[in-house]
Design a protein around this motif. Structure first.
Motif, PDB file in Angstrom:
ATOM      1  N   GLN A   1       4.287   4.511   9.496  1.00 40.33           N
ATOM      2  CA  GLN A   1       3.616   4.623   8.208  1.00 40.33           C
ATOM      3  C   GLN A   1       4.491   4.125   7.056  1.00 40.33           C
ATOM      4  N   SER A   2       5.779   3.994   7.302  1.00 38.03           N
ATOM      5  CA  SER A   2       6.686   3.570   6.244  1.00 38.03           C
ATOM      6  C   SER A   2       6.399   2.146   5.784  1.00 38.03           C
ATOM      7  N   GLU A   3       5.738   1.368   6.632  1.00 33.70           N
ATOM      8  CA  GLU A   3       5.412  -0.005   6.267  1.00 33.70           C
ATOM      9  C   GLU A   3       4.220  -0.077   5.318  1.00 33.70           C
ATOM     10  N   ALA A   4       3.471   1.002   5.191  1.00 33.78           N
ATOM     11  CA  ALA A   4       2.233   0.990   4.407  1.00 33.78           C
ATOM     12  C   ALA A   4       2.479   1.501   2.992  1.00 33.78           C
ATOM     13  N   GLY A   5       3.291   0.784   2.244  1.00 36.45           N
ATOM     14  CA  GLY A   5       3.469   1.102   0.836  1.00 36.45           C
ATOM     15  C   GLY A   5       4.438   2.209   0.532  1.00 36.45           C
ATOM     16  N   LYS A   6       5.218   2.660   1.529  1.00 39.45           N
ATOM     17  CA  LYS A   6       6.196   3.710   1.271  1.00 39.45           C
ATOM     18  C   LYS A   6       7.412   3.120   0.549  1.00 39.45           C
ATOM     19  N   VAL A   7       8.256   4.006   0.040  1.00 44.68           N
ATOM     20  CA  VAL A   7       9.404   3.576  -0.750  1.00 44.68           C
ATOM     21  C   VAL A   7      10.324   2.619  -0.001  1.00 44.68           C
ATOM     22  N   PRO A   8      10.754   2.922   1.243  1.00 40.05           N
ATOM     23  CA  PRO A   8      11.676   1.984   1.897  1.00 40.05           C
ATOM     24  C   PRO A   8      11.133   0.569   2.031  1.00 40.05           C
ATOM     25  N   SER A   9       9.838   0.432   2.322  1.00 42.21           N
ATOM     26  CA  SER A   9       9.279  -0.910   2.456  1.00 42.21           C
ATOM     27  C   SER A   9       9.249  -1.635   1.118  1.00 42.21           C
ATOM     28  N   GLU A  10       8.960  -0.924   0.034  1.00 40.05           N
ATOM     29  CA  GLU A  10       8.947  -1.532  -1.297  1.00 40.05           C
ATOM     30  C   GLU A  10      10.351  -1.960  -1.708  1.00 40.05           C
ATOM     31  N   VAL A  11      11.330  -1.078  -1.512  1.00 38.46           N
ATOM     32  CA  VAL A  11      12.711  -1.407  -1.879  1.00 38.46           C
ATOM     33  C   VAL A  11      13.231  -2.558  -1.027  1.00 38.46           C
ATOM     34  N   ARG A  12      12.942  -2.513   0.263  1.00 46.10           N
ATOM     35  CA  ARG A  12      13.386  -3.582   1.158  1.00 46.10           C
ATOM     36  C   ARG A  12      12.800  -4.924   0.734  1.00 46.10           C
ATOM     37  N   ALA A  13      11.508  -4.962   0.422  1.00 47.33           N
ATOM     38  CA  ALA A  13      10.880  -6.216   0.020  1.00 47.33           C
ATOM     39  C   ALA A  13      11.511  -6.754  -1.259  1.00 47.33           C
ATOM     40  N   THR A  14      11.780  -5.874  -2.214  1.00 45.35           N
ATOM     41  CA  THR A  14      12.399  -6.300  -3.471  1.00 45.35           C
ATOM     42  C   THR A  14      13.810  -6.835  -3.232  1.00 45.35           C
TER      43      THR A  14
END
Length: 380
Positions: free
Chosen positions: A307-320
């Motif tokens: 579920q972390s890939e669905a808009g969670k904080v780690p995925s957002e920070v990683r993408a940035t």
């Protein structure tokens, strides 16, 4: 050689706030690499801790106290956050969890908990003259479709005899009419829903089926709650038609309509728009600018899983971070998904030897994780 490190974790639910997690990581990092410059940017995704994250990023932020009706009818003292944008825009941030959240209930009340207090906090921000609202809706105690919030904002919900329906999902079962003429308008700049949930309102992926059990509902209660939400949709549609509204009622299939027990749906009916909570918080705290000047970024959350890939904080920070060409590391209470895009990762459960120990002393093990990551990064 000194490096710039950005720490941007989410909260570790139930054990550490995002700000405390960042501070513990920083303490551990300083033990191993005392010459590094460490910048804390605690994050959130629209759930509990969003107000704290935004307040930590803006020294001029003001917490505005307000007493509201809690999810079980008892008074709750909470606050909303007043911010001033770069262009002088007056922003109000209202967090559902602090007014109508599940942590305010003991025992849980799946059929009777409501969002009236959340609506009252929104009304307080409107009374203060905000230009735009950010509405963080994670951590809900109820499955009332947001009707409680709408009634606090001026809507009138009645049964077949013309009497107000009871608060909560139970009252939706008696709903016969919704009068929208008294509903307060949005602020001039509108209202934005911050959430990491994309579920629809109804059905097997909806608010009752997916989140109802977390709020104390058994299988029979889930089915009843879903039927009550479907009734709410039908009655609300008639309310829009009777009011000759300039737009149709929102579709229950709209992604995010099922967030926070359907509070997402109620807010969409009010006219709010939905965005990724993590992305909105990242923008509000200037995360991209901080990362652009960094050598390493560290993010984290309580459990890193599918579920972390669905808009969670780690995925957002990683993408940035990856967009800026900056390596990013992960800390999580438990890791149950691939971590290939992270240059390093630490599980607090593995570090502590057990999940119970990691949860009992989360800040201690976060400090140890910060020290370990600093060593691994230094070693390349």
């Amino acid at each position: 050689m000194s490096r710039r490190i950005v720490l941007a974790p989410d909260s570790f639910k139930g054990t550490a706030s995002a700000a405390d997690a960042a501070a513990a990581l920083a303490a551990g990092w300083a033990r191993t690499a005392p010459d590094d410059e460490v910048l804390a940017r605690p994050m959130a995704d629209g759930g509990e801790g969003t107000v704290d994250a935004l307040a930590a990023a803006d020294p001029a932020a003001e917490r505005m106290p307000v007493r509201v009706t809690g999810p079980d009818g008892r008074p709750v003292d909470t606050s909303w956050l007043r911010l001033t944008g770069a262009d002088g825009e007056r922003l109000g941030v209202v967090e559902l969890a602090s007014a109508s959240g599940i942590t305010l209930l003991d025992p849980l009340q799946p059929l009777d908990a409501h969002t009236i207090g959340f609506g009252e906090a929104i009304a307080a921000a409107l009374d203060a003259g905000v230009d735009r609202l950010l509405l963080a809706i994670g951590g809900s105690a109820s499955t009332d479709g947001g009707l409680g919030a709408l009634t606090a904002l001026g809507a009138r919900a009645t049964d077949a005899s013309g009497q107000p329906v009871a608060p909560g999902n139970r009252g939706l079962g008696d709903l016969d009419a919704i009068e929208l003429s008294g509903l307060r308008p949005l602020p001039p700049g509108g209202a934005v829903i911050l959430s990491d949930v994309t579920n629809p309102l109804l059905g097997p992926a909806g608010a009752a089926a997916v989140f109802g059990p977390q709020k104390g509902a058994d299988a029979d209660t889930v089915a009843l709650m879903d039927a009550h939400l479907a009734r709410f949709v039908r009655v609300l549609r008639h309310g829009f038609e009777a009011a000759d509204a300039p737009r149709p009622a929102p579709a229950p299939e709209t992604p995010g309509a099922g967030a926070a027990g359907g509070a997402g749906y109620g807010l969409l009916a009010w006219g709010a728009t939905a965005v990724s909570g993590a992305a909105a918080v990242a923008e509000a705290i200037g995360l991209a600018a901080a990362i652009d000047r960094a050598d390493v970024v560290v993010t984290g959350e309580g459990r890193f899983d599918g579920q972390s890939e669905a808009g969670k904080v780690p995925s957002e920070v990683r993408a940035t971070a990856l967009a800026a060409g900056v390596p990013v590391a992960l800390v999580a209470g438990a890791i149950a998904a691939e971590t290939g895009d992270f240059v390093a990762s630490v599980s607090l459960t593995d570090l502590a030897g057990s999940g119970d120990e990691a949860m009992a002393r989360t800040l201690h093990w976060l400090e140890e994780a910060g020290a370990r990551l600093a060593g691994e990064v230094a070693a390349g």
